[in-house]
Design an enzyme around this catalytic site. Structure first.
Site, PDB file in Angstrom:
ATOM      1  N   TRP A 132      34.205  44.662  29.692  1.00 36.41           N
ATOM      2  CA  TRP A 132      33.074  44.144  29.227  1.00 36.41           C
ATOM      3  C   TRP A 132      32.698  43.618  28.127  1.00 36.41           C
ATOM      4  O   TRP A 132      33.213  44.136  26.402  1.00 36.41           O
ATOM      5  CB  TRP A 132      32.806  45.786  29.194  1.00 36.41           C
ATOM      6  CG  TRP A 132      30.578  45.895  29.296  1.00 36.41           C
ATOM      7  CD1 TRP A 132      30.392  44.262  29.988  1.00 36.41           C
ATOM      8  CD2 TRP A 132      29.610  46.333  28.225  1.00 36.41           C
ATOM      9  NE1 TRP A 132      28.858  45.209  29.425  1.00 36.41           N
ATOM     10  CE2 TRP A 132      28.522  46.201  28.618  1.00 36.41           C
ATOM     11  CE3 TRP A 132      29.609  47.142  27.460  1.00 36.41           C
ATOM     12  CZ2 TRP A 132      27.261  46.617  28.150  1.00 36.41           C
ATOM     13  CZ3 TRP A 132      28.780  48.134  26.716  1.00 36.41           C
ATOM     14  CH2 TRP A 132      27.660  47.427  27.455  1.00 36.41           C
ATOM     15  N   ASP A 213      34.454  55.713  28.128  1.00 36.86           N
ATOM     16  CA  ASP A 213      32.541  54.286  28.937  1.00 36.86           C
ATOM     17  C   ASP A 213      32.897  54.790  29.870  1.00 36.86           C
ATOM     18  O   ASP A 213      33.081  54.225  30.970  1.00 36.86           O
ATOM     19  CB  ASP A 213      33.075  53.213  28.403  1.00 36.86           C
ATOM     20  CG  ASP A 213      31.945  52.969  28.798  1.00 36.86           C
ATOM     21  OD1 ASP A 213      30.600  53.513  29.132  1.00 36.86           O
ATOM     22  OD2 ASP A 213      31.456  51.287  28.104  1.00 36.86           O
ATOM     23  N   LYS A 248      22.952  52.660  36.539  1.00 39.53           N
ATOM     24  CA  LYS A 248      23.377  52.024  37.649  1.00 39.53           C
ATOM     25  C   LYS A 248      23.067  53.542  38.766  1.00 39.53           C
ATOM     26  O   LYS A 248      22.470  53.237  40.025  1.00 39.53           O
ATOM     27  CB  LYS A 248      25.133  51.536  37.515  1.00 39.53           C
ATOM     28  CG  LYS A 248      25.088  50.599  37.309  1.00 39.53           C
ATOM     29  CD  LYS A 248      25.393  50.412  36.073  1.00 39.53           C
ATOM     30  CE  LYS A 248      25.707  48.692  35.183  1.00 39.53           C
ATOM     31  NZ  LYS A 248      25.397  48.671  33.825  1.00 39.53           N
TER      32      LYS A 248
END
Ligand code: PMP
Length: 399
Positions: A132, A213, A248
Site C-alpha cells: 500500500w 497492518d 472496510k
C-alpha cells in the site's frame, strides 16, 4: 516576498487523481475499480444494518459529547483487544497489551511509527514489494528510511516466500517489518499458515520488530482465520504491533475508526508503553472522536449486533468471491485464452490483474474502466450491472 512563494506543488495522490478523472468522464457505462472501497451489488456504499441498529440504540439514550480519554473509549479498546487477540487470549488477560483508539488504520500505523521513532531512532523499516503506497510515505514522514522486502512473484502469480525470507534474514536486528496480516494490498496474495510460521521464525531469530497492518479482517476467510497471523507472533512470544482498521469491515470509512495494539512482555511494560502512546496522541490531536468508536463498541459488545455484523461481513466477503468467479468466467466467455483463474485465488478487495500500464491506460481511455497503472483492480466495486462491460473491456485489451 510572500512566505509561500517557494512552496512547491506536491504531487497528486494517484488514486484521488484517478477518481477526479473518473468523475469527469461522461460515459454512462464507466466503472471505477481504482478505489479501495466495497460497494454492494447496486453499486452503493453500504450502511450496515448492525451499524444502523447501534446508532439507533445510541440515539435512544443520547450522550453528551465530552472528551474521550486520550487512549479512547474503554469499551472500544477492550473490544478491539478481544477481536484482534481472541476473547480468551492470555496476553489480554494478563494485561500485556497496550491498545489505543486511532484515526482509522492509518492513524494506528502513525501512532506506532511515531512511538517507534523515539524508541529506535536508528532503525529502518521494511515494507513489502509492492505495498500500500501510504506505508512508504507514512514511515518516511515519521523519519525512517524505508526499504522493501521481496514479496510478489509476477511470473508465478503468488508470493515469493523464499525471496521474502531471504530479505528478512538479511535485515539487521531491530529492523521494523510491516506485514499485511491478511488480504494483501495491492496483490491479493497472502502467506499460507505454514509460510507465516517460517516468517515468524525468521523475525524471532533475527530480532526484527513485526508491525502487522490488519485493514481487511474478515474479507479473506473469516474473522478468526484472517487474524491467525497475529496469534502466531503472540504465540512465539514476540513483541508485536498491530494496526486495526474498521473502515472496510464496518463500512465506516469516514468515521475514522481504528486502533493500535502493542503486545508487551509484562503488564508493567504495557502500562509504560501505553503512557508513551498517549503522549503521541496527546501531542498530535489530543484525543480521538466519539461516534465511530461508540458504534463499533456497541456492535462488538452486544451479542445480537455482533452476530449481525459477522453475517454482514460474511455477505461482503461472499459477494466479492462471487464477483471474482464471474470475472474469471466472463473473461473466458469473452474469448480470453489465458488462464485467469488466479483471480479467484487472490483474497480481499483487490486483484493484481497482471495487466501492463499500457493496457490499464487503454481500459480507461477506450472503455471507461478505471484501475491503477500497476494493474490493481478493486473487485469489490464489481457488480452484476458492470461485470459484463468490464469483462469485454479486459478481453479487448488482452487480445
Ligand atoms: N492499510 C492498508 C493495507 C490499507 O489498504 C488501508 C486502506 N486502504 C489502510 C491501512 C488504512 O485504512 P483506514 O482508512 O482505516 O485508515
Amino acid at each position: 516576498m510572500s512566505l509561500f512563494a517557494h512552496v512547491e506543488m506536491a504531487p497528486r495522490d494517484p488514486i484521488l487523481g484517478l477518481n477526479e478523472q473518473f468523475a469527469a468522464d461522461p460515459r454512462p457505462n464507466k466503472v471505477n475499480l481504482g478505489v479501495g472501497v466495497y460497494y454492494d451489488d447496486e453499486g452503493k456504499l453500504p450502511l450496515l444494518r448492525c451499524v444502523q441498529a447501534a446508532e439507533q440504540r445510541l440515539m435512544e439514550k443520547p450522550a453528551p459529547r465530552g472528551y474521550l480519554p486520550i487512549d479512547g473509549l474503554a469499551a472500544y479498546d477492550s473490544a478491539v483487544k478481544a477481536l484482534v487477540f481472541g476473547a480468551d487470549s492470555a496476553v489480554v488477560r494478563d494485561g500485556r497489551v497496550a491498545t489505543v483508539q486511532a484515526l482509522g488504520g492509518t492513524g494506528g500505523l502513525k501512532i506506532g511509527a511515531d512511538f517507534l521513532k523515539k524508541l529506535l531512532p536508528q532503525a529502518k523499516v521494511l515494507i513489502s514489494d509492492p505495498s500500500w503506497e501510504n506505508h512508504r510515505a507514512l514511515f518516511t514522514n515519521a523519519g525512517f528510511p524505508v526499504e522493501t522486502y521481496t514479496y510478489y512473484d509476477a511470473a508465478r502469480r503468488g508470493v515469493d516466500v523464499d525471496g521474502m525470507l531471504a530479505s528478512l534474514r538479511a535485515a539487521p536486528a531491530g529492523t521494523i517489518v510491516v506485514l499485511h496480516a491478511c488480504c494483501h494490498n495491492p496483490t491479493g496474495y497472502d502467506l499460507t499458515p505454514a509460510q507465516w510460521d517460517a516468517v515468524v521464525a525468521v523475525v524471532r531469530e533475527r530480532g526484527l520488530i513485526p508491525f502487522l497492518d490488519m485493514a481487511y479482517q474478515g474479507f479473506g476467510f473469516g474473522i478468526a482465520e484472517d487474524g491467525a497471523a497475529v496469534g502466531k507472533f503472540v504465540a512465539a512470544g514476540l513483541d508485536v504491533f498491530v494496526a486495526t482498521s474498521f473502515s472496510k469491515s464496518f463500512s465506516l470509512y469516514g468515521e475514522r475508526v481504528g486502533a493500535l495494539s502493542v503486545v508487551c512482555a509484562s503488564k508493567d511494560e504495557a502500562d509504560r508503553v501505553l503512557s508513551q502512546l498517549k503522549i503521541v496522541v496527546r501531542t498530535n490531536y489530543s484525543n480521538p472522536p466519539t461516534h465511530g468508536a461508540a458504534v463499533v463498541a456497541t456492535v462488538l459488545n452486544t451479542p445480537e449486533l455482533r452476530t449481525q455484523w459477522e453475517q454482514e461481513l460474511g455477505e461482503m466477503r461472499t459477494r466479492i468471491k462471487a464477483m471474482r468467479q464471474r470475472l474469471v468466467d466472463g473473461l473466458k466467455a469473452a474469448g480470453v485464452q489465458q488462464d485467469m483463474s488466479f483471480i479467484t485465488q487472490q483474497l480481499g478487495m483487490f486483484s493484481y490483474s497482471g495487466l501492463s500500464k499500457d493496457q490499464m491506460v487503454r481500459l480507461r481511455t477506450e472503455f471507461g474502466v478505471y484501475g491503477t497503472d500497476t494493474g490493481r483492480m478493486c473487485v469489490a466495486a464489481l457488480n452484476s450491472r458492470n461485470i459484463d462491460h468490464v469483462c469485454q473491456a479486459i478481453a479487448a485489451v488482452l487480445r
